[in-house]
Design a protein around this motif. Sequence first.
Motif, short mmCIF file in Angstrom:
data_model
loop_
_atom_site.label_atom_id
_atom_site.label_comp_id
_atom_site.label_asym_id
_atom_site.label_seq_id
_atom_site.Cartn_x
_atom_site.Cartn_y
_atom_site.Cartn_z
N ILE A 91 42.34 46.18 38.54
CA ILE A 91 41.58 44.68 37.53
C ILE A 91 44.12 43.92 36.97
O ILE A 91 44.34 42.35 37.97
CB ILE A 91 41.66 44.49 36.05
N GLU A 92 44.51 44.64 37.34
CA GLU A 92 45.68 44.07 36.69
C GLU A 92 47.22 43.92 38.22
O GLU A 92 47.44 42.46 38.14
CB GLU A 92 46.73 45.39 36.30
N ASN A 93 46.19 44.51 38.94
CA ASN A 93 46.50 43.96 40.49
C ASN A 93 45.63 43.26 40.82
O ASN A 93 46.32 43.48 42.04
CB ASN A 93 47.13 45.53 41.74
N GLY A 94 44.67 42.69 40.08
CA GLY A 94 43.73 41.65 41.03
C GLY A 94 43.62 41.67 42.13
O GLY A 94 43.21 41.04 43.07
N ASN A 95 43.50 43.03 42.80
CA ASN A 95 42.46 43.84 43.66
C ASN A 95 41.34 43.68 43.40
O ASN A 95 40.39 44.31 42.61
CB ASN A 95 42.60 44.99 44.16
N GLU A 96 40.17 42.37 43.50
CA GLU A 96 38.99 41.81 43.45
C GLU A 96 37.98 42.86 43.91
O GLU A 96 37.11 43.76 42.90
CB GLU A 96 38.72 41.05 43.78
N ASP A 97 38.53 42.64 45.46
CA ASP A 97 37.52 43.99 46.49
C ASP A 97 37.44 46.04 45.21
O ASP A 97 36.24 46.12 45.66
CB ASP A 97 38.15 44.57 47.70
N TYR A 98 38.30 46.35 45.34
CA TYR A 98 39.08 47.45 44.72
C TYR A 98 38.06 47.39 43.38
O TYR A 98 37.37 48.62 43.45
CB TYR A 98 40.05 47.79 45.31
N ALA A 99 38.24 46.60 42.94
CA ALA A 99 37.41 46.46 41.02
C ALA A 99 35.99 46.59 41.40
O ALA A 99 35.14 47.66 40.25
CB ALA A 99 38.02 45.96 40.73
N ASN A 100 35.55 45.87 42.60
CA ASN A 100 33.79 45.64 42.04
C ASN A 100 33.11 47.29 42.59
O ASN A 100 32.51 47.34 42.32
CB ASN A 100 33.50 44.63 43.50
N LEU A 101 34.25 47.84 43.73
CA LEU A 101 34.03 48.88 44.23
C LEU A 101 34.10 49.88 43.05
O LEU A 101 32.85 50.52 43.20
CB LEU A 101 35.54 49.17 45.47
N LEU A 102 35.03 49.89 42.13
CA LEU A 102 34.89 51.08 41.00
C LEU A 102 33.37 50.05 39.97
O LEU A 102 33.14 51.73 39.70
CB LEU A 102 36.22 50.88 40.22
N LEU A 103 33.62 48.99 40.10
CA LEU A 103 32.17 48.68 39.20
C LEU A 103 31.26 50.10 39.51
O LEU A 103 30.53 50.77 39.36
CB LEU A 103 31.70 47.26 38.99
#
Length: 220
Positions: free
Chosen positions: A54-66
């Motif tokens: 989230i800090e890096n603004g990486n939405e695709d990766y954040a959603n993958l982690l979700l």
Amino acid sequence: MNNNLPPFVSAFNAKVKEAEVFLSIARDSVLQQEVINNLLAFRESIALEMATAIENGNEDYANLLLGCGCVTSALVAELKMWLLLKEDKPDAAWDELITAQMASIDAVRAHPGFAHLAKHNRKLEAIENLVFPPQVFVSSGMIVGKQECSICGTEYGDCDHLVGRPYMGQFCYIIAKDFSLDHVAIVKHPADKRCRVQHFDVEGGTRNRMTWKIEPKKDA
Ligand SMILES: [Zn+2]
């Protein structure tokens, strides 16, 4: 998934593989409990990785982690279900099964990388039908005064967020405000299968619909 995976995701995949071995009633209970503890510890590292994404603004990766978090919750719930069945606690086991089903469906919604879970969801559905007796579900109708978007806090519909879609590692849902109960109904396909008829009155007490045992009436 391919070889270019971030190391964290490779570690996650290894954890899942390890846990899948224990998704059976026949496996040893002590080992199953150990796997649950491992998964719960790993879920904390997912939260840390998510904060960085989230800090890096990486939405695709954040959603993958979700999605990774959802899969972890689904595995924990399924393992708990088998343990509870072995402990003669089918009502509590049922709740874990439904938690596992919902978390596994959530993972598919979180990120396209989890599309393969459809097969696992069919397995969980089969467990529902083969391991547990048929259930009677209840659903409640609500009158909602105000619907707020969980992502941005404005009136739902005024923003572009959609319920059930992931945004930067979080699902959008509606926060209902000023609601009142309208009716309760017996339904075939409830939103939440944990809402079900658990007991009914019989001579001499109340019958548990799951175990079929007659229990003494609890005086209200
Ligand atoms: Zn919104």
